[in-house]
Design a protein around this motif. Structure first.
Motif, PDB file in Angstrom:
ATOM      1  N   LYS A  27       9.291   2.300   9.039  1.00 51.87           N
ATOM      2  CA  LYS A  27       9.559   2.481   7.564  1.00 51.87           C
ATOM      3  C   LYS A  27       8.626   1.688   6.743  1.00 51.87           C
ATOM      4  O   LYS A  27       8.352   0.417   6.930  1.00 51.87           O
ATOM      5  CB  LYS A  27      10.929   1.499   7.486  1.00 51.87           C
ATOM      6  N   GLN A  28       8.045   2.349   5.894  1.00 54.19           N
ATOM      7  CA  GLN A  28       7.126   1.925   4.962  1.00 54.19           C
ATOM      8  C   GLN A  28       6.891   2.609   3.683  1.00 54.19           C
ATOM      9  O   GLN A  28       7.420   3.659   3.503  1.00 54.19           O
ATOM     10  CB  GLN A  28       5.728   1.860   5.745  1.00 54.19           C
ATOM     11  N   ALA A  29       6.739   1.786   2.768  1.00 55.84           N
ATOM     12  CA  ALA A  29       6.756   2.700   1.263  1.00 55.84           C
ATOM     13  C   ALA A  29       5.647   1.766   0.451  1.00 55.84           C
ATOM     14  O   ALA A  29       5.158   0.761   0.697  1.00 55.84           O
ATOM     15  CB  ALA A  29       8.142   2.152   0.565  1.00 55.84           C
ATOM     16  N   PHE A  30       5.128   2.627  -0.353  1.00 52.24           N
ATOM     17  CA  PHE A  30       4.409   2.274  -1.456  1.00 52.24           C
ATOM     18  C   PHE A  30       4.729   0.941  -2.598  1.00 52.24           C
ATOM     19  O   PHE A  30       6.175   1.444  -2.705  1.00 52.24           O
ATOM     20  CB  PHE A  30       3.511   3.124  -2.296  1.00 52.24           C
ATOM     21  N   ILE A  31       4.155   0.156  -2.749  1.00 51.10           N
ATOM     22  CA  ILE A  31       4.605  -0.769  -4.016  1.00 51.10           C
ATOM     23  C   ILE A  31       4.254   0.155  -5.315  1.00 51.10           C
ATOM     24  O   ILE A  31       3.447   1.220  -5.199  1.00 51.10           O
ATOM     25  CB  ILE A  31       3.848  -1.848  -3.914  1.00 51.10           C
ATOM     26  N   THR A  32       4.914   0.010  -6.341  1.00 52.97           N
ATOM     27  CA  THR A  32       4.618   0.642  -7.680  1.00 52.97           C
ATOM     28  C   THR A  32       4.058  -0.184  -8.864  1.00 52.97           C
ATOM     29  O   THR A  32       3.981   0.390  -9.911  1.00 52.97           O
ATOM     30  CB  THR A  32       6.107   1.067  -8.115  1.00 52.97           C
ATOM     31  N   SER A  33       3.952  -1.452  -8.310  1.00 53.61           N
ATOM     32  CA  SER A  33       3.087  -2.259  -9.526  1.00 53.61           C
ATOM     33  C   SER A  33       2.391  -3.329  -8.809  1.00 53.61           C
ATOM     34  O   SER A  33       2.751  -3.682  -7.715  1.00 53.61           O
ATOM     35  CB  SER A  33       4.016  -2.801 -10.353  1.00 53.61           C
ATOM     36  N   GLU A  35       2.260  -6.420  -9.363  1.00 53.72           N
ATOM     37  CA  GLU A  35       3.359  -7.631  -9.222  1.00 53.72           C
ATOM     38  C   GLU A  35       3.906  -7.421  -7.857  1.00 53.72           C
ATOM     39  O   GLU A  35       4.414  -8.680  -7.412  1.00 53.72           O
ATOM     40  CB  GLU A  35       4.340  -7.736 -10.312  1.00 53.72           C
ATOM     41  N   GLN A  36       4.207  -6.473  -7.418  1.00 53.35           N
ATOM     42  CA  GLN A  36       4.876  -6.321  -6.024  1.00 53.35           C
ATOM     43  C   GLN A  36       3.941  -6.648  -4.725  1.00 53.35           C
ATOM     44  O   GLN A  36       4.422  -6.631  -3.627  1.00 53.35           O
ATOM     45  CB  GLN A  36       5.447  -4.977  -5.981  1.00 53.35           C
ATOM     46  N   ALA A  37       2.572  -6.900  -4.964  1.00 51.03           N
ATOM     47  CA  ALA A  37       1.677  -6.982  -3.957  1.00 51.03           C
ATOM     48  C   ALA A  37       2.101  -8.494  -3.266  1.00 51.03           C
ATOM     49  O   ALA A  37       2.644  -9.334  -4.274  1.00 51.03           O
ATOM     50  CB  ALA A  37       0.368  -6.966  -4.578  1.00 51.03           C
ATOM     51  N   LYS A  38       1.907  -8.678  -2.288  1.00 55.30           N
ATOM     52  CA  LYS A  38       1.796 -10.134  -1.460  1.00 55.30           C
ATOM     53  C   LYS A  38       0.702 -10.949  -1.846  1.00 55.30           C
ATOM     54  O   LYS A  38      -0.108 -10.689  -2.482  1.00 55.30           O
ATOM     55  CB  LYS A  38       2.221  -9.885  -0.004  1.00 55.30           C
ATOM     56  N   SER A  39       0.970 -12.035  -1.386  1.00 52.17           N
ATOM     57  CA  SER A  39      -0.103 -13.094  -1.583  1.00 52.17           C
ATOM     58  C   SER A  39      -1.378 -12.659  -0.839  1.00 52.17           C
ATOM     59  O   SER A  39      -1.492 -12.143   0.216  1.00 52.17           O
ATOM     60  CB  SER A  39       0.302 -14.601  -1.067  1.00 52.17           C
ATOM     61  N   ASN A  40      -2.698 -12.788  -1.531  1.00 47.24           N
ATOM     62  CA  ASN A  40      -3.747 -12.405  -0.930  1.00 47.24           C
ATOM     63  C   ASN A  40      -4.657 -13.877  -0.539  1.00 47.24           C
ATOM     64  O   ASN A  40      -5.882 -13.670  -0.646  1.00 47.24           O
ATOM     65  CB  ASN A  40      -4.619 -11.521  -2.153  1.00 47.24           C
ATOM     66  N   VAL A 127      -5.208   5.453  -2.512  1.00 47.17           N
ATOM     67  CA  VAL A 127      -4.222   4.218  -2.374  1.00 47.17           C
ATOM     68  C   VAL A 127      -5.152   3.057  -2.723  1.00 47.17           C
ATOM     69  O   VAL A 127      -6.425   2.958  -2.772  1.00 47.17           O
ATOM     70  CB  VAL A 127      -3.715   4.089  -1.226  1.00 47.17           C
ATOM     71  N   LYS A 128      -4.405   2.119  -3.337  1.00 42.77           N
ATOM     72  CA  LYS A 128      -5.178   0.747  -3.663  1.00 42.77           C
ATOM     73  C   LYS A 128      -4.359  -0.524  -2.819  1.00 42.77           C
ATOM     74  O   LYS A 128      -3.208  -0.400  -3.068  1.00 42.77           O
ATOM     75  CB  LYS A 128      -5.287   0.721  -4.910  1.00 42.77           C
ATOM     76  N   LEU A 136       0.244  -1.135  -0.205  1.00 40.51           N
ATOM     77  CA  LEU A 136      -0.569  -0.167  -0.724  1.00 40.51           C
ATOM     78  C   LEU A 136       0.215   0.245  -1.998  1.00 40.51           C
ATOM     79  O   LEU A 136       1.195   0.640  -2.050  1.00 40.51           O
ATOM     80  CB  LEU A 136      -0.592   1.094   0.118  1.00 40.51           C
ATOM     81  N   MET A 137      -0.679   0.718  -2.963  1.00 48.51           N
ATOM     82  CA  MET A 137       0.155   1.303  -4.345  1.00 48.51           C
ATOM     83  C   MET A 137      -0.839   2.825  -4.417  1.00 48.51           C
ATOM     84  O   MET A 137      -1.904   2.793  -4.043  1.00 48.51           O
ATOM     85  CB  MET A 137      -0.510   0.577  -5.451  1.00 48.51           C
ATOM     86  N   ASN A 138       0.101   3.798  -4.346  1.00 48.44           N
ATOM     87  CA  ASN A 138      -0.248   4.996  -4.581  1.00 48.44           C
ATOM     88  C   ASN A 138      -0.619   5.324  -5.883  1.00 48.44           C
ATOM     89  O   ASN A 138      -0.155   5.239  -6.901  1.00 48.44           O
ATOM     90  CB  ASN A 138       0.601   6.116  -3.864  1.00 48.44           C
ATOM     91  N   LEU A 139      -1.965   5.933  -6.034  1.00 49.61           N
ATOM     92  CA  LEU A 139      -2.645   6.257  -7.427  1.00 49.61           C
ATOM     93  C   LEU A 139      -2.664   7.831  -7.616  1.00 49.61           C
ATOM     94  O   LEU A 139      -3.301   8.342  -8.468  1.00 49.61           O
ATOM     95  CB  LEU A 139      -3.909   5.688  -7.550  1.00 49.61           C
ATOM     96  N   GLY A 140      -2.236   8.518  -6.524  1.00 50.42           N
ATOM     97  CA  GLY A 140      -2.074   9.906  -6.754  1.00 50.42           C
ATOM     98  C   GLY A 140      -2.698  10.824  -5.303  1.00 50.42           C
ATOM     99  O   GLY A 140      -2.919  10.004  -4.515  1.00 50.42           O
TER     100      GLY A 140
END
Length: 325
Positions: A27-33, A35-40, A127-128, A136-140
């Motif tokens: 189970k994995q999914a992309f974030i969409t913003s 702001e949803q990224a975790k601490s780096n 992805v980014k 990961l955020m999908n950019l297309g």
């Protein structure tokens, strides 16, 4: 047709890179913003990473100082390896096969394939990650295109991709985007020789500058790949990176590997020493620390990795034939 022929030559060179694939159910999914990224937070204090004291990597796809944290990221067939403070680390999950890996000051961009068992579709598209690969955020181009040949400006974030097969948005050829993939423009490739290409690299801050290496040297464009001019002398270049005021490139000259730093302004060359490599081995990837350009890491065709912190005066071996130390 002439421009298309050039584009096909570029993509053909990239087919030399290993094509890897995977599938299935984790189970994995992309974030969409963002702001949803975790601490780096840095790798050494991040539970997403664990120290790796031994092991071997396969199929290196890129190197870079992702997130500007003085940590060196290596994109492999089985996810990210990171070297920081004289230790190796691996991620505990998200061991995706990152192709076209491009480090930036706020994370990394990539394409490629999901890890085995992932619920993510294949290929990943563009992805980014803002958080060391935790999300990961999908950019297309999700489940549509796999960009083995791409680069992103470290601070400019201008994206260049070589599209090997036409998709819903792009035809075949070199394209660039200055808005994280929302819009794309074709590069005309005028002035690029009719020969195979090796590496594409973007300048870290100049949003319009991009270069492509060939057996005839490095060609640089100042208008996003529309027109190119030879920058180096005619030399069989294997890889290169832009530094802020210079190009650092590896080449083969008189059957020996060479490492040269050339000023973008004066074009004056500075020859750096190269660590002893196996016969017929060559430098295939390199990265330069954006906070200290005297720190350079190189990886060879045979899987050897070396680092220098004094502009090549001395080198330390980090891996031998894919086996990390």
């Amino acid at each position: 047709m002439k421009k298309m022929t050039k584009a096909i030559m570029i993509t053909s060179a990239i087919f030399l890179l290993s094509a890897c694939s995977s599938s299935n159910e984790k189970k994995q999914a992309f974030i969409t913003s963002k702001e949803q990224a975790k601490s780096n937070i840095s790798v050494t204090n991040n539970p997403f990473f664990k120290e790796k004291k031994e092991g071997k990597f396969e199929h290196l796809h890129g190197i870079g100082y992702a997130g500007n944290q003085n940590a060196i990221y290596f994109a492999t067939h089985e996810g990210l390896l990171v070297y920081q403070n004289n230790k190796w680390y691996e991620t505990i999950s998200n061991k995706h096969d990152y192709m076209g890996f491009s480090a930036t000051d706020d994370g990394f961009y990539s394409s490629g394939h999901p890890e085995e068992g992932s619920s993510l579709g294949n290929p990943l598209g563009l992805v980014k990650s803002f958080d060391n690969g935790q999300t990961l955020m999908n950019l297309g181009f999700y489940k549509e295109s796999d960009f083995h040949y791409m680069t992103v400006g470290y601070k400019s974030h201008t994206i260049y991709v070589v599209n090997q097969e036409e998709n819903k948005k792009l035809g075949q050829g070199l394209f660039y985007s200055k808005d994280d993939g929302k819009t794309w423009s074709p590069s005309q490739l005028n002035g690029l020789p009719q020969t195979a290409a090796g590496t594409i690299a973007a300048h870290p801050t100049d949003e319009n500058m991009v270069g492509i290496s060939t057996p005839e040297g490095i060609f640089v464009s100042k208008d996003n790949g529309n027109t190119f001019e030879r920058f180096t002398r005619k030399i069989d270049t294997t890889t290169f990176v832009f530094q802020e005021k210079s190009i650092l490139f590896a080449a083969v000259e008189n059957n020996k590997p060479v490492l040269i730093k050339q000023s973008l302004d004066s074009k004056q060359e500075e020859v750096l020493s190269v660590p002893k490599l196996d016969e017929k081995d060559h430098i295939m990837y390199m990265a330069s620390n954006p906070t200290d350009e005297k720190e350079i890491v190189i990886a060879t065709m045979n899987g050897d990795i070396f680092i220098t912190k004094n502009n090549g005066e001395s080198w330390t071996r980090l891996a031998s034939k894919g086996k990390i130390f």
